[in-house]
Design an enzyme around this catalytic site. Sequence first.
Site, PDB file in Angstrom:
ATOM      1  N   SER A  87       0.910  -1.065  -0.092  1.00  0.00           N
ATOM      2  CA  SER A  87      -0.134  -0.006  -0.052  1.00  0.00           C
ATOM      3  C   SER A  87       0.786   1.096   0.095  1.00  0.00           C
ATOM      4  CB  SER A  87      -0.788   0.054   1.150  1.00  0.00           C
ATOM      5  OG  SER A  87      -1.653   1.248   1.176  1.00  0.00           O
ATOM      6  N   SER A  88       0.784   1.926  -0.983  1.00  0.00           N
ATOM      7  CA  SER A  88       1.761   3.015  -1.375  1.00  0.00           C
ATOM      8  C   SER A  88       1.693   4.324  -0.180  1.00  0.00           C
ATOM      9  CB  SER A  88       1.488   3.643  -2.684  1.00  0.00           C
ATOM     10  OG  SER A  88       1.755   2.628  -3.817  1.00  0.00           O
ATOM     11  N   MET A  89       2.595   4.902   0.054  1.00  0.00           N
ATOM     12  CA  MET A  89       2.641   6.033   0.619  1.00  0.00           C
ATOM     13  C   MET A  89       1.426   7.017   0.255  1.00  0.00           C
ATOM     14  SD  MET A  89       5.682   8.994   1.669  1.00  0.00           S
ATOM     15  CE  MET A  89       6.474   7.601   2.543  1.00  0.00           C
TER      16      MET A  89
END
Length: 375
Positions: A87-89
């Site tokens: 889950s990306s920043m």
Amino acid sequence: MTTVGTPKRLVEILTNRGELMPEWAGAVESVDRALFIPESYEYNGRTLSKSADEDRWKHFVYANVPLTTQVNDGNESDGYQLPTSSSSMPTIMLEMLSLLDVHDGHRTAEIGSGTGYNAAWLSHRLGDDKVATIELDPAVSQQARQNLKDAGFSPLVVCGDGLAGIPEAAPFDRLICTCAMREIPYAWVEQVPEGKIVAPWGNGFFSASFVTLDVADGVATGRFSGYPAFMWARQQRPGFGYLSDYLHHRDESTETWTTVDPTVLHQDPDAKFAVAAQVPGMWSIHSDADDGSAEWTLWLLSDDRLSWASVDYVPGKEQFVVEQYGPRRLWDETESAYQWWDDEGRPDRERFGLTVDRQGQRVWLDTPERVIPGF
């Protein structure tokens, strides 16, 4: 009342940073990130488990940090642990969406479903019928579909090869890729005939760039920006692992000298970009000496494991020892690319651009007519 460990905390963080754009505020506020995060994830070398410590688990779920949700393509291994889904920043997600310049009514394709969180933002903003997302990994794709359903969204979720785009749902106005790419497929250009494409781009030596391409008349052209860090598209994944996996035939290497300071190649992103753009199929490892000397070695390794090179940095020296082995002379290629960049006046990355058409992709300096060496 504290907001730590709640959905409001993420909104608060992004608002305080000045990075929550009005057009995406509704999505961030309404879509609960926790619905897209598994029972356990990895962050900063630690495994966080919801069942073991739910408060700690929530703390990072609602923080502005990337969370690793899969390693080694989901396969058990005691060896090198390669992050393969995440889950990306959130700030990076917002940066990409800003570059994508989405407007109401835009049909949008996403390459790399991951957890489904980004597709949920898009669905909230545009509507389920305007969003299609594709994921290569069947297990990741199925989980993304379930996560989206649990959050109340139903965009088209496809399990398949994202390099082919999503032809069954094309054409699109926008295409966003959430994994790093070495080559932009022409299929994407065909499926976004009059729109925009945003993707992380580079190779194993330097991949910290977004490329934003405008598409018209069968040609996509654009520039580089940002400093993202994304996992690779599996079909284009460069070399990775331990140095010992790539280092061999040391007794057969050749030794030379160079006056190119490896510090520039290690620290200057413009130099690294220029070299990466010209030297394909190579990645690097930085290795510090363990004797307090401030000496270090830059290792250059070919993706196919056949060739390697090293350059040893020693403080105060103006010449540096180089070793090379294999069919490719990786240092010679790197030094030549660096010299071209130096001779051009050390242009910064923003002066470079990319063109993608039926003939492939080409990197250029200042204008599409000034194609750089290697293309």
